[in-house]
Design an enzyme around this catalytic site. Structure first.
Site, PDB file in Angstrom:
ATOM      1  N   LYS A  92       0.801  -1.333  -0.057  1.00 17.35           N
ATOM      2  CA  LYS A  92       0.064   0.142  -0.220  1.00 17.35           C
ATOM      3  C   LYS A  92       0.796   1.254  -0.058  1.00 17.35           C
ATOM      4  O   LYS A  92       1.984   1.207   0.154  1.00 17.35           O
ATOM      5  CB  LYS A  92      -1.025  -0.144   1.122  1.00 17.35           C
ATOM      6  CG  LYS A  92      -2.096  -0.947   1.142  1.00 17.35           C
ATOM      7  CD  LYS A  92      -3.120  -0.890   2.166  1.00 17.35           C
ATOM      8  CE  LYS A  92      -4.408  -1.819   2.194  1.00 17.35           C
ATOM      9  NZ  LYS A  92      -5.223  -1.633   3.164  1.00 17.35           N
TER      10      LYS A  92
ATOM     11  N   ARG B  14      -3.348  -9.831   5.780  1.00 10.87           N
ATOM     12  CA  ARG B  14      -3.943 -10.216   4.576  1.00 10.87           C
ATOM     13  C   ARG B  14      -3.019  -9.578   3.616  1.00 10.87           C
ATOM     14  O   ARG B  14      -2.577  -8.469   3.522  1.00 10.87           O
ATOM     15  CB  ARG B  14      -5.230  -9.425   4.411  1.00 10.87           C
ATOM     16  CG  ARG B  14      -5.868  -9.327   3.091  1.00 10.87           C
ATOM     17  CD  ARG B  14      -7.071  -8.415   3.292  1.00 10.87           C
ATOM     18  NE  ARG B  14      -7.831  -8.455   2.033  1.00 10.87           N
ATOM     19  CZ  ARG B  14      -7.669  -7.786   0.861  1.00 10.87           C
ATOM     20  NH1 ARG B  14      -6.963  -6.913   0.864  1.00 10.87           N
ATOM     21  NH2 ARG B  14      -8.819  -7.920  -0.243  1.00 10.87           N
TER      22      ARG B  14
END
Length: 285
Positions: free
Chosen positions: A225, A259
């Protein structure tokens, strides 16, 4: 947080006494890292097989991109993308525990009917008023994530009084509703990158143990991210090392589920973090 905790995944018990890895499968054309890579059946099945062999305990399937600024798609289009993928994976890997990344109650119900066992909702029930009742009726584990705004607006100047306390207050309200409806298995996800600045994200990372008050498994999703890329001046395709560093910090601060796009490297982080914690315990003796 070390939990002696098991999730009832449609009859399969998933033990979370040590951290687990959730592998990401996006069946979208526009996800920020792997959009379009796994829409074809052969590639999809091969990728799932690889993630399971590398140690993934859960496969999280998503058909709607929720990257910042992503366009919303209709419920019908989400169903057309998602349900055939859930069916296909369940048929080929019947013992695999499948999670579905959706904020729509109808899609959630159809997914469970076709082989999924967990619902992963980025809106924590705020986008669909029927979601909590649906989860209560289905009695499946529910991942509720915090997000400020929507994927279209969430990175437009997000503001908090205190990011950790504000998110805790939000979860208190949502969890109270779920418990009242009889939902037992709830996983908390602080929502890294969803309506948070770089400072907000790293403040959350440093204060993860604050979420132990809920006595629920804690899921962390930071894989490739912007909170990583902006710090080390890289792009998603080159952010594996940074992701591993942040995942390791999250594990040291109490994360129970990671995740990730890269299962092998996340499993290595889990093994090393667990060995380190074991060393600390022995040294204390």
């Amino acid at each position: 947080m070390s939990l002696n905790y098991s999730l009832n995944c449609c009859g399969q018990l998933l033990n979370i006494s040590s951290p687990l890895v959730m592998g990401i499968l996006n069946v979208t054309p526009d996800s920020f890292f792997d959009g379009g890579k796994f829409n074809e059946e052969t590639n999809m099945l091969k990728h799932v097989e690889e993630m399971l062999e590398e140690g993934a305990s859960i496969i999280d399937i998503g058909a709607v991109s929720t990257r910042p600024g992503a366009n919303e798609i209709s419920e019908e289009e989400e169903i057309q993308r998602l349900i055939p993928a859930v069916k296909l994976i369940h048929q080929n890997f019947p013992s695999a525990i499948l999670s579905v990344d959706t904020y729509r109650s109808k899609v959630a119900e159809m997914s469970i009917e076709n082989g999924a066992a967990i619902i992963n909702d980025i809106s924590a029930g705020t986008f669909d008023v029927n979601m909590f009742k649906t989860i209560a009726r289905l009695q499946v584990p529910y991942i509720m994530m915090h997000m400020q705004g929507t994927p279209q607006t969430m990175q437009h100047n997000p503001v908090y009084k205190n990011v950790t306390l504000d998110i805790i207050r939000f979860f208190v309200k949502q969890l109270e509703q779920l418990r009242h409806l009889g939902v037992k298995d709830v996983i908390i996800d602080p929502g890294f990158g969803f309506g948070k600045t770089i400072e907000h994200n790293y403040g959350l990372l440093a204060s993860l143990r604050s979420f132990e008050i809920f006595d629920c498994p804690l899921l962390v999703g930071v894989s490739r991210k912007a909170m990583i890329n902006k710090v080390i001046n890289t792009k998603a395709e080159n952010a594996l090392n940074g992701t591993t560093v942040v995942n390791t910090i999250a594990l040291m601060n109490g994360a129970n589920i990671l995740r990730v796009h890269d299962v092998k490297e996340a499993m290595e982080a889990v093994k090393i973090a667990e060995q380190y914690k074991s060393g600390i315990k022995k040294d204390e003796l």
